[in-house]
Design an enzyme around this catalytic site. Structure first.
Site, short mmCIF file in Angstrom:
data_model
loop_
_atom_site.label_atom_id
_atom_site.label_comp_id
_atom_site.label_asym_id
_atom_site.label_seq_id
_atom_site.Cartn_x
_atom_site.Cartn_y
_atom_site.Cartn_z
N ASN A 1 0.88 -1.17 0.00
CA ASN A 1 0.00 0.00 0.00
C ASN A 1 0.92 1.22 0.00
O ASN A 1 1.47 1.59 1.04
CB ASN A 1 -0.90 -0.03 1.24
N ARG B 1 -2.30 -2.07 -3.66
CA ARG B 1 -3.50 -1.27 -3.51
C ARG B 1 -3.38 -0.06 -4.42
O ARG B 1 -2.36 0.64 -4.41
CB ARG B 1 -3.63 -0.80 -2.07
N HIS C 1 -12.90 2.81 -0.74
CA HIS C 1 -12.95 1.73 0.25
C HIS C 1 -13.57 0.47 -0.37
O HIS C 1 -14.09 -0.38 0.35
CB HIS C 1 -13.84 2.09 1.48
N ARG D 1 -12.32 15.45 6.86
CA ARG D 1 -13.02 15.81 5.61
C ARG D 1 -14.46 16.23 5.90
O ARG D 1 -15.10 15.67 6.80
CB ARG D 1 -13.04 14.62 4.65
N GLU E 1 -8.45 -5.44 4.51
CA GLU E 1 -8.22 -5.09 3.10
C GLU E 1 -6.99 -5.80 2.54
O GLU E 1 -6.97 -6.20 1.38
CB GLU E 1 -8.08 -3.57 2.96
#
Ligand code: ADP
Length: 401
Positions: free
Chosen positions: A7, A90, A181, A242, A386
């Site tokens: 990642n 990823r 996601h 955010r 993940e």
């Protein structure tokens, strides 16, 4: 069989080496400050831990260092690099081209780094650089697979992914809802059907991935029909830093009043808003829960906005799907905070959902159902993984199993 999962960010590279037969994480770590100076932290399943400064001018040197740690010295976890049978990367944004995980080729690297650069300017270019550097270090004979955050959401119908702006901007710039996601939403969907043995056909799920970044997805017949994040991971509801969905006019209004450039405005909405911007204290849910317990109004407000906005989106998804069979929580907040789960699931009896307080309190950090026996809608915690999903995709694509 061992699979390495990568990642990469612009200055960092997280990795996990997974033994697929047992699903054990044999080693994992983080290379940081790539292009600045460099630091690596690494640990193994056997309990070895190390952390030290090392020069990382580019991602290539970071890969070289991690190969050294995996293959050399008394704490090595493989005898030879060739024991690593495949590598999964990823990747943030696959645009409309990559609807599923895909073998890494020169064309794919070019697409991610150049063609789709503007769709994920902070992530796509460094991830392309990392894939190329990884090929240099491991050799092209080690198969690599790109797993996209966007691909699981590619099943959304047009009416869910289009924005109400002139159609030409979709044609010119591919502006639409993509959703993120996706690897987590897919892992949770897969796990839910594995645990319950239910048939995906006809089943309606609402998946709440709640962490620093958060998103909801509506999954019908095992396929995403809507999701809360948009062109970028900014849309949806308030997150750590955010803002989530706001009246679009706020953007032009604040830019005008404060004299902000697009980049400054983007920074404000991505890094200074959400929990942090509202509370003025922290982007971290635990900090807000603690401050709210001591009577801090703005911390409580940020949490109230979070749970209220999620409730509205979940209610909207139930309406869009014509009902819901299960609502599933995952991510740092979803897996750990009984308080936020409880608040989101409160007053949902109209939907047929009723949860047990004790069941909810005991559901954290494991796979657990916390709806009551007579609830028509199930409520679940399912921890996400993940990295495992990326590794499983990699094996499936490379070895067809
Ligand atoms: P990311 O989105 O960066 O992967 P995570 O999924 O790890 O992040 O989620 C981080 C969030 O989870 C933080 O807001 C953190 O406060 C929250 N969190 C972790 N543990 C708890 C807990 N026990 N109670 C409440 N929130 C928690």
């Amino acid at each position: 069989m061992k699979v390495l999962v990568i990642n990469a960010g612009s200055s960092s590279l997280k990795y996990q080496l997974i033994e697929m037969d047992t699903q054990d994480v044999v080693a994992k770590g983080l290379c940081e400050r790539i292009g600045i100076d460099g630091r690596i932290s690494h640990k193994t399943e056997a309990g070895f831990k190390t952390e030290y400064d090392v020069s990382f001018p580019t991602h290539k040197e970071a890969f070289e260092e991690l190969v050294k740690l995996l293959t050399e010295g008394e704490n090595k976890v493989v005898e030879n690099i060739s024991e690593i049978k495949a590598i999964g990367h990823r990747v943030l944004h696959g645009s409309e081209k990559y609807k599923a995980s895909t073998i890494v080729t020169d064309e794919l690297i070019e697409d991610i780094g150049v063609k789709f650069r503007d769709l994920g300017p902070l992530h796509n270019p460094p991830q392309a650089v990392a894939m190329a550097a990884c090929q240099e270090v491991f050799g092209k004979e080690t198969p690599m697979v790109a797993v996209f955050d966007t691909s699981f959401h590619q099943t959304m119908p047009e009416k869910a992914y289009m924005f109400g702006i002139p159609y030409e901007y979709y044609e010119k710039y591919s502006i639409r809802r993509y959703g993120f996601h996706g690897t987590s939403h897919r892992f949770i969907t897969k796990r839910y059907f594995e645990i319950t043995g239910k048939d995906p056909e006809g089943t309606k799920l609402i998946i709440c991935h709640l962490g620093n970044g958060s998103s909801l997805s509506a999954v019908k017949d095992g396929k995403v029909c809507d999701t809360s994040m948009g062109l970028t991971p900014l849309d949806g509801f308030v997150m750590g830093t955010r803002c989530g969905g706001i009246d679009p006019s706020v953007v032009t209004y604040v830019m005008d009043k404060e004299g902000l450039t697009p980049e400054q405005m983007s920074n404000l909405m991505n890094k200074k808003s959400g929990f942090l911007g509202i509370s003025g204290i922290s982007s971290d849910c635990r900090d807000l829960e603690n401050a709210a317990a001591e009577g801090n109004h703005r911390a409580q407000l940020a949490l109230d906005m979070f749970t209220y906005q999620i409730k509205k989106i979940a209610g909207g998804y139930a309406a869009a799907m014509g009902g819901v069979d299960a609502i599933i929580f995952t991510g740092g907040i979803g897996e750990n905070s009984a308080a936020q789960r409880g608040e989101i699931c409160s007053n949902m009896e109209y939907l047929g959902l009723s949860i047990g307080t004790e069941l909810n309190n005991n559901a954290s950090r494991k796979e657990a159902k916390f709806s009551t026996g007579d609830s028509k809608v199930e409520a679940w915690v399912i921890p996400t993984n993940e990295e495992l999903m990326i590794a499983q995709d990699t094996v499936e694509i490379v070895f067809g199993k």
